[in-house]
Write a protein that holds these residues in place. Structure first.
Motif, PDB file in Angstrom:
ATOM      1  N   GLY A 125      -2.237 -41.353  66.768  1.00  0.00           N
ATOM      2  CA  GLY A 125      -2.304 -42.447  67.719  1.00  0.00           C
ATOM      3  C   GLY A 125      -3.594 -42.459  68.499  1.00  0.00           C
ATOM      4  O   GLY A 125      -4.207 -41.426  68.728  1.00  0.00           O
ATOM      5  N   TYR A 126      -3.988 -43.675  68.868  1.00  0.00           N
ATOM      6  CA  TYR A 126      -5.173 -43.853  69.698  1.00  0.00           C
ATOM      7  C   TYR A 126      -5.101 -45.205  70.400  1.00  0.00           C
ATOM      8  O   TYR A 126      -4.200 -45.996  70.149  1.00  0.00           O
ATOM      9  CB  TYR A 126      -6.456 -43.678  68.883  1.00  0.00           C
ATOM     10  CG  TYR A 126      -6.604 -44.568  67.678  1.00  0.00           C
ATOM     11  CD1 TYR A 126      -7.363 -45.731  67.749  1.00  0.00           C
ATOM     12  CD2 TYR A 126      -6.008 -44.253  66.473  1.00  0.00           C
ATOM     13  CE1 TYR A 126      -7.511 -46.553  66.653  1.00  0.00           C
ATOM     14  CE2 TYR A 126      -6.151 -45.066  65.369  1.00  0.00           C
ATOM     15  CZ  TYR A 126      -6.906 -46.220  65.459  1.00  0.00           C
ATOM     16  OH  TYR A 126      -7.047 -47.033  64.376  1.00  0.00           O
ATOM     17  N   GLU A 127      -6.046 -45.441  71.301  1.00  0.00           N
ATOM     18  CA  GLU A 127      -6.143 -46.665  72.097  1.00  0.00           C
ATOM     19  C   GLU A 127      -4.874 -46.972  72.899  1.00  0.00           C
ATOM     20  O   GLU A 127      -4.349 -48.077  72.847  1.00  0.00           O
ATOM     21  CB  GLU A 127      -6.496 -47.870  71.217  1.00  0.00           C
ATOM     22  CG  GLU A 127      -7.855 -47.792  70.579  1.00  0.00           C
ATOM     23  CD  GLU A 127      -8.251 -49.089  69.884  1.00  0.00           C
ATOM     24  OE1 GLU A 127      -8.176 -50.154  70.528  1.00  0.00           O
ATOM     25  OE2 GLU A 127      -8.648 -49.022  68.712  1.00  0.00           O
ATOM     26  N   PRO A 128      -4.357 -46.027  73.690  1.00  0.00           N
ATOM     27  CA  PRO A 128      -3.154 -46.328  74.470  1.00  0.00           C
ATOM     28  C   PRO A 128      -3.442 -47.343  75.581  1.00  0.00           C
ATOM     29  O   PRO A 128      -4.557 -47.431  76.088  1.00  0.00           O
ATOM     30  CB  PRO A 128      -2.768 -44.972  75.071  1.00  0.00           C
ATOM     31  CG  PRO A 128      -4.067 -44.226  75.153  1.00  0.00           C
ATOM     32  CD  PRO A 128      -4.849 -44.675  73.948  1.00  0.00           C
ATOM     33  N   LEU A 129      -2.420 -48.105  75.933  1.00  0.00           N
ATOM     34  CA  LEU A 129      -2.500 -49.061  77.035  1.00  0.00           C
ATOM     35  C   LEU A 129      -1.095 -49.289  77.567  1.00  0.00           C
ATOM     36  O   LEU A 129      -0.171 -49.559  76.802  1.00  0.00           O
ATOM     37  CB  LEU A 129      -3.105 -50.386  76.563  1.00  0.00           C
ATOM     38  CG  LEU A 129      -3.292 -51.448  77.649  1.00  0.00           C
ATOM     39  CD1 LEU A 129      -4.336 -51.001  78.673  1.00  0.00           C
ATOM     40  CD2 LEU A 129      -3.694 -52.774  77.020  1.00  0.00           C
ATOM     41  N   TRP A 130      -0.939 -49.185  78.894  1.00  0.00           N
ATOM     42  CA  TRP A 130       0.358 -49.440  79.534  1.00  0.00           C
ATOM     43  C   TRP A 130       0.643 -50.937  79.565  1.00  0.00           C
ATOM     44  O   TRP A 130      -0.266 -51.747  79.760  1.00  0.00           O
ATOM     45  CB  TRP A 130       0.357 -48.949  80.982  1.00  0.00           C
ATOM     46  CG  TRP A 130       0.383 -47.466  81.123  1.00  0.00           C
ATOM     47  CD1 TRP A 130      -0.704 -46.631  81.124  1.00  0.00           C
ATOM     48  CD2 TRP A 130       1.527 -46.640  81.269  1.00  0.00           C
ATOM     49  NE1 TRP A 130      -0.285 -45.341  81.266  1.00  0.00           N
ATOM     50  CE2 TRP A 130       1.078 -45.313  81.374  1.00  0.00           C
ATOM     51  CE3 TRP A 130       2.890 -46.900  81.351  1.00  0.00           C
ATOM     52  CZ2 TRP A 130       1.940 -44.241  81.543  1.00  0.00           C
ATOM     53  CZ3 TRP A 130       3.754 -45.830  81.515  1.00  0.00           C
ATOM     54  CH2 TRP A 130       3.290 -44.518  81.604  1.00  0.00           C
ATOM     55  N   SER A 131       1.912 -51.295  79.435  1.00  0.00           N
ATOM     56  CA  SER A 131       2.312 -52.679  79.672  1.00  0.00           C
ATOM     57  C   SER A 131       2.213 -52.940  81.174  1.00  0.00           C
ATOM     58  O   SER A 131       2.198 -52.007  81.988  1.00  0.00           O
ATOM     59  CB  SER A 131       3.744 -52.921  79.194  1.00  0.00           C
ATOM     60  OG  SER A 131       4.665 -52.138  79.950  1.00  0.00           O
ATOM     61  N   ARG A 132       2.145 -54.207  81.556  1.00  0.00           N
ATOM     62  CA  ARG A 132       2.003 -54.550  82.978  1.00  0.00           C
ATOM     63  C   ARG A 132       3.168 -54.059  83.829  1.00  0.00           C
ATOM     64  O   ARG A 132       2.993 -53.744  84.993  1.00  0.00           O
ATOM     65  CB  ARG A 132       1.827 -56.046  83.145  1.00  0.00           C
ATOM     66  CG  ARG A 132       0.498 -56.537  82.646  1.00  0.00           C
ATOM     67  CD  ARG A 132       0.301 -58.000  83.005  1.00  0.00           C
ATOM     68  NE  ARG A 132      -0.912 -58.520  82.439  1.00  0.00           N
ATOM     69  CZ  ARG A 132      -2.093 -58.484  83.045  1.00  0.00           C
ATOM     70  NH1 ARG A 132      -2.201 -57.932  84.224  1.00  0.00           N
ATOM     71  NH2 ARG A 132      -3.155 -58.977  82.457  1.00  0.00           N
ATOM     72  N   ASP A 133       4.361 -54.000  83.243  1.00  0.00           N
ATOM     73  CA  ASP A 133       5.524 -53.554  84.017  1.00  0.00           C
ATOM     74  C   ASP A 133       5.744 -52.043  83.937  1.00  0.00           C
ATOM     75  O   ASP A 133       6.652 -51.517  84.576  1.00  0.00           O
ATOM     76  CB  ASP A 133       6.781 -54.310  83.600  1.00  0.00           C
ATOM     77  CG  ASP A 133       7.197 -54.046  82.152  1.00  0.00           C
ATOM     78  OD1 ASP A 133       6.594 -53.178  81.475  1.00  0.00           O
ATOM     79  OD2 ASP A 133       8.138 -54.728  81.698  1.00  0.00           O
ATOM     80  N   GLY A 134       4.938 -51.327  83.145  1.00  0.00           N
ATOM     81  CA  GLY A 134       5.032 -49.876  83.054  1.00  0.00           C
ATOM     82  C   GLY A 134       6.191 -49.374  82.213  1.00  0.00           C
ATOM     83  O   GLY A 134       6.470 -48.183  82.198  1.00  0.00           O
ATOM     84  N   LYS A 135       6.853 -50.262  81.470  1.00  0.00           N
ATOM     85  CA  LYS A 135       8.006 -49.853  80.672  1.00  0.00           C
ATOM     86  C   LYS A 135       7.668 -49.569  79.216  1.00  0.00           C
ATOM     87  O   LYS A 135       8.529 -49.140  78.451  1.00  0.00           O
ATOM     88  CB  LYS A 135       9.099 -50.921  80.753  1.00  0.00           C
ATOM     89  CG  LYS A 135       9.657 -51.056  82.161  1.00  0.00           C
ATOM     90  CD  LYS A 135      10.727 -52.112  82.234  1.00  0.00           C
ATOM     91  CE  LYS A 135      11.238 -52.214  83.662  1.00  0.00           C
ATOM     92  NZ  LYS A 135      12.272 -53.224  83.788  1.00  0.00           N
TER      93      LYS A 135
END
Length: 179
Positions: A125-135
């Protein structure tokens, strides 16, 4: 390697605030390059992924006010890249090849030493990004599939179902930073 990338060689140009006030501030000096950065949503932290002349890639942070000393957040023997803070600023997701394959991890922020959870679950895995709501944490697997890992952060951290969304073949990607 261009001199424009080296923070130590870039002149500080005063940029006033929108109301015309403010003064210039040198955020980083030296020979390390700041390759990625992110400001926490509450504006209290600057998180940076640095590249050092020795080839290491590690993650650091500093506060904007008070104690602004730069502190190491993630520094494994491998390459630590793509830092991204949760919307509440309590967690940091990042990519690391510590231990061999590049995977996505989450640790508490700003002090990650107490725990670490693997998000990409052995699929790379690479390029992680959180969703706006953090879920959710979105990331790309080693076989180029954008995946959503469902997470909970209330009362601690837990990883739930990992859901493949779609292939990203043909899109620009890079394992050391979000494209």
């Amino acid at each position: 390697k261009s001199a424009a990338c080296s923070i130590a060689k870039v002149p500080v140009v005063p940029v006033p605030l929108a109301d015309g006030t403010g003064t210039e501030q040198i955020l980083k000096s030296g020979t390390d390059w700041v390759i990625e950065s992110e400001v926490s949503r509450d504006g209290q932290w600057l998180v940076m992924r640095e590249y050092r002349p020795n080839g290491s890639r590690d993650i650091f942070a500093r506060r904007w006010t008070g104690d602004t000393t730069e502190r190491t957040v993630i520094a494994t023997p491998g390459e630590d890249v793509s830092p991204t803070l949760s919307p509440d600023g309590q967690w940091i997701a990042y990519g690391s090849d510590d231990g061999g394959a590049r995977e996505v991890w989450v640790s508490p922020f700003p002090d990650p030493r107490s725990a670490r959870w693997q998000i990409s679950s052995g699929v790379g895995g690479y390029e992680p990004l959180w969703s706006r709501d953090g879920k959710e944490i979105f990331f790309i697997t080693a076989d180029n599939v954008l995946t959503a890992a469902h997470v909970t952060t209330a009362g601690g951290f837990a990883v739930g179902k990992r859901e493949p969304l779609f292939r990203v073949d043909g899109y620009r990607r890079h394992f050391t930073h979000r494209a």
